[in-house]
Design an enzyme around this catalytic site. Structure first.
Site, PDB file in Angstrom:
ATOM      1  N   CYS A  47      54.647  39.929  41.978  1.00 17.50           N
ATOM      2  CA  CYS A  47      53.346  40.297  41.413  1.00 17.50           C
ATOM      3  C   CYS A  47      52.943  41.658  41.953  1.00 17.50           C
ATOM      4  O   CYS A  47      52.872  41.852  43.166  1.00 17.50           O
ATOM      5  CB  CYS A  47      52.297  39.247  41.799  1.00 17.50           C
ATOM      6  SG  CYS A  47      50.608  39.786  41.461  1.00 17.50           S
ATOM      7  N   CYS A  50      49.799  41.682  44.446  1.00 17.55           N
ATOM      8  CA  CYS A  50      49.758  40.992  45.735  1.00 17.55           C
ATOM      9  C   CYS A  50      49.848  41.991  46.897  1.00 17.55           C
ATOM     10  O   CYS A  50      50.466  43.058  46.766  1.00 17.55           O
ATOM     11  CB  CYS A  50      50.900  39.975  45.808  1.00 17.55           C
ATOM     12  SG  CYS A  50      50.463  38.351  45.135  1.00 17.55           S
ATOM     13  N   HIS A 113      47.200  35.203  45.475  1.00 14.81           N
ATOM     14  CA  HIS A 113      47.671  35.212  44.086  1.00 14.81           C
ATOM     15  C   HIS A 113      47.109  34.033  43.292  1.00 14.81           C
ATOM     16  O   HIS A 113      46.870  34.145  42.085  1.00 14.81           O
ATOM     17  CB  HIS A 113      49.208  35.161  44.100  1.00 14.81           C
ATOM     18  CG  HIS A 113      49.852  35.268  42.763  1.00 14.81           C
ATOM     19  ND1 HIS A 113      49.982  36.473  42.093  1.00 14.81           N
ATOM     20  CD2 HIS A 113      50.397  34.318  41.951  1.00 14.81           C
ATOM     21  CE1 HIS A 113      50.595  36.251  40.934  1.00 14.81           C
ATOM     22  NE2 HIS A 113      50.850  34.961  40.829  1.00 14.81           N
ATOM     23  N   ASN A 153      40.184  40.553  31.775  1.00 18.37           N
ATOM     24  CA  ASN A 153      40.939  39.773  30.807  1.00 18.37           C
ATOM     25  C   ASN A 153      41.601  38.656  31.586  1.00 18.37           C
ATOM     26  O   ASN A 153      42.375  38.920  32.495  1.00 18.37           O
ATOM     27  CB  ASN A 153      42.032  40.615  30.140  1.00 18.37           C
ATOM     28  CG  ASN A 153      41.481  41.830  29.421  1.00 18.37           C
ATOM     29  OD1 ASN A 153      40.364  41.800  28.919  1.00 18.37           O
ATOM     30  ND2 ASN A 153      42.249  42.900  29.382  1.00 18.37           N
ATOM     31  N   SER A 161      49.455  37.721  31.421  1.00 18.18           N
ATOM     32  CA  SER A 161      50.383  36.739  31.980  1.00 18.18           C
ATOM     33  C   SER A 161      50.267  36.664  33.496  1.00 18.18           C
ATOM     34  O   SER A 161      50.656  35.673  34.109  1.00 18.18           O
ATOM     35  CB  SER A 161      51.821  37.093  31.586  1.00 18.18           C
ATOM     36  OG  SER A 161      52.114  38.411  31.996  1.00 18.18           O
ATOM     37  N   HIS A 164      47.195  36.631  38.986  1.00 18.65           N
ATOM     38  CA  HIS A 164      46.450  37.175  40.128  1.00 18.65           C
ATOM     39  C   HIS A 164      45.029  37.533  39.689  1.00 18.65           C
ATOM     40  O   HIS A 164      44.845  38.206  38.675  1.00 18.65           O
ATOM     41  CB  HIS A 164      47.169  38.411  40.678  1.00 18.65           C
ATOM     42  CG  HIS A 164      46.735  38.753  42.059  1.00 18.65           C
ATOM     43  ND1 HIS A 164      47.557  38.628  43.163  1.00 18.65           N
ATOM     44  CD2 HIS A 164      45.535  39.153  42.542  1.00 18.65           C
ATOM     45  CE1 HIS A 164      46.884  38.961  44.243  1.00 18.65           C
ATOM     46  NE2 HIS A 164      45.649  39.288  43.885  1.00 18.65           N
ATOM     47  N   HIS A 166      42.032  39.389  38.891  1.00 19.40           N
ATOM     48  CA  HIS A 166      41.792  40.840  38.863  1.00 19.40           C
ATOM     49  C   HIS A 166      41.013  41.249  37.620  1.00 19.40           C
ATOM     50  O   HIS A 166      40.990  40.543  36.611  1.00 19.40           O
ATOM     51  CB  HIS A 166      43.113  41.607  38.915  1.00 19.40           C
ATOM     52  CG  HIS A 166      43.933  41.496  37.657  1.00 19.40           C
ATOM     53  ND1 HIS A 166      44.657  40.367  37.331  1.00 19.40           N
ATOM     54  CD2 HIS A 166      44.149  42.374  36.633  1.00 19.40           C
ATOM     55  CE1 HIS A 166      45.291  40.557  36.186  1.00 19.40           C
ATOM     56  NE2 HIS A 166      44.981  41.758  35.727  1.00 19.40           N
ATOM     57  N   GLN A 168      39.646  45.129  35.452  1.00 25.64           N
ATOM     58  CA  GLN A 168      40.096  46.488  35.153  1.00 25.64           C
ATOM     59  C   GLN A 168      38.904  47.381  34.856  1.00 25.64           C
ATOM     60  O   GLN A 168      37.828  46.886  34.490  1.00 25.64           O
ATOM     61  CB  GLN A 168      41.008  46.507  33.929  1.00 25.64           C
ATOM     62  CG  GLN A 168      42.320  45.797  34.077  1.00 25.64           C
ATOM     63  CD  GLN A 168      43.165  46.004  32.826  1.00 25.64           C
ATOM     64  OE1 GLN A 168      43.489  47.121  32.441  1.00 25.64           O
ATOM     65  NE2 GLN A 168      43.495  44.902  32.173  1.00 25.64           N
TER      66      GLN A 168
HETATM   67 ZN   LIG Z   1      49.611  38.379  43.000  1.00 24.45          ZN
END
Ligand SMILES: [Zn+2]
Length: 348
Positions: A47, A50, A113, A153, A161, A164, A166, A168
């Site tokens: 990822c 991470c 994660h 999103n 996909s 994690h 997050h 933007q």
């Molecule tokens: Zn991650």
């Protein structure tokens, strides 16, 4: 004609929404979406969000322990020297071009994660909200940036996909199409109503005191908009007029972050899964337009689901009209969301 069949006016976008609640009970033989439970590790070396991971273009993530942001390695908007812009500009009316300058940022909400916002501690979710503030303050102070669009999103249904947690940012040198509409509608309303802000006038209406109210806070309300464009769309709106997230004090930010987390939990409970979700942090544009003063910050949460395993598609009607059919009556959506327990964080 009942409230289950109604054109409703969305005043921010100045657009009609077709409420057609019976279309939600049509026989459905189209695509379904289900979430397959799978074990997700706390740290995934593959990822790129991470801690400690080397990203595709060679950057190495620090071993961060609190929310952390970095420039997107595959940014759609990049800073470019002004001299280079002139080769990328044309005023030809049939082939106009302009240089797309700006910055794209990736906001990691948590180092783990497999952490979801619904499961964050109070301090962790407040730290996330402080990142919203610092990123907006920093990017909006750049004179070349006209609008800081912050969003999340979440879920494969909206094309993500990577699990994690997050968000933007697209910080662009131009105000977006929706940004221009939302600014113009609020400015025109304020001008016509002795400076009264549109969203606070909306909150004062009776329907947002009961039928469309999901949660009442000391500083914010969570509501289903009267003309919701998505079946379970909600907005978190401050009771006082504030243009952008960085102007909230610590008490307001605490309540905002917790109400946001509780709304995410409601969606997870309603759909019995970690719900896919688009979250739009609607801060005022930061160009020199005087109308920015009439913009009010709010968070728009837009799950793409009609129910736990059916997506709301924007299809032929929406594409040909730019209007939207909402198959769920907003009052019923609000009642369903009020029935969820927002203090219960579950792992899905
Ligand atoms: Zn991650």
């Amino acid at each position: 004609m009942s409230a289950e069949h109604q054109w409703r006016w969305q005043p921010l976008l100045e657009q009609w929404v077709l409420i057609a609640a019976t279309s939600g009970s049509r026989p459905w033989s189209g695509a379904s979406t289900t979430q397959v439970s799978e074990a997700v590790p706390e740290h995934d070396p593959n990822c790129y969000l991470c801690p400690g991971v080397t990203r595709a273009r060679g950057g190495i993530n620090p071993n961060y322990v609190a929310p952390w942001a970095f420039d997107n390695d595959f940014a759609s908007l990049v800073p470019v020297a002004p001299t280079a812009d002139e080769t990328n500009r044309s005023d030809d009316p049939l082939n106009r071009t302009a240089p797309p300058r700006g910055r794209c940022r990736v906001l990691c909400w948590h180092p783990s994660h497999n952490k979801t916002l619904a499961a964050c501690s109070e301090q962790e979710i407040v730290d996330v909200a402080k990142l919203w503030q610092s990123e907006y303050a920093s990017l909006s102070s750049d004179d070349s940036i006209a609008q800081v669009m912050m969003f999340e999103n979440k879920g494969k249904e909206v094309g993500v996909s990577n699990l994690h947690p997050h968000g933007q940012i697209y910080a662009a040198n131009a105000v977006s199409d929706y940004g221009q509409r939302i600014r113009q509608s609020q400015h025109q309303y304020a001008q016509a109503n002795n400076g009264q802000p549109l969203l606070q006038a909306l909150l004062a209406r009776d329907e947002y005191k009961d039928a469309l109210l999901v949660e009442q806070g000391s500083y914010f309300k969570t509501i289903v908009p009267f003309a919701a464009r998505l079946p379970f769309e909600t907005w978190i709106v401050p009771l006082r007029h504030v243009q952008s997230v960085n102007h909230f004090d610590s008490a307001e930010l605490l309540e905002l972050s917790l109400m946001y987390q509780r709304q995410v939990r409601r969606y997870d409970q309603l759909f019995q899964r970690s719900s896919p979700l688009l979250t739009l942090f609607q801060n005022a544009p930061c160009d020199t337009n005087q109308a920015n003063a009439d913009w009010c910050f709010h968070i728009a949460l837009q799950p793409p689901l009609r129910d736990s395993d059916t997506l709301k598609y924007f299809a032929g009607y929406e594409a040909s009209s730019n209007n939207v059919v909402n198959p769920v009556q907003p009052e019923k959506a609000a009642a369903a969301l009020r029935g969820c327990d927002p203090d219960k964080a579950q792992t899905w």
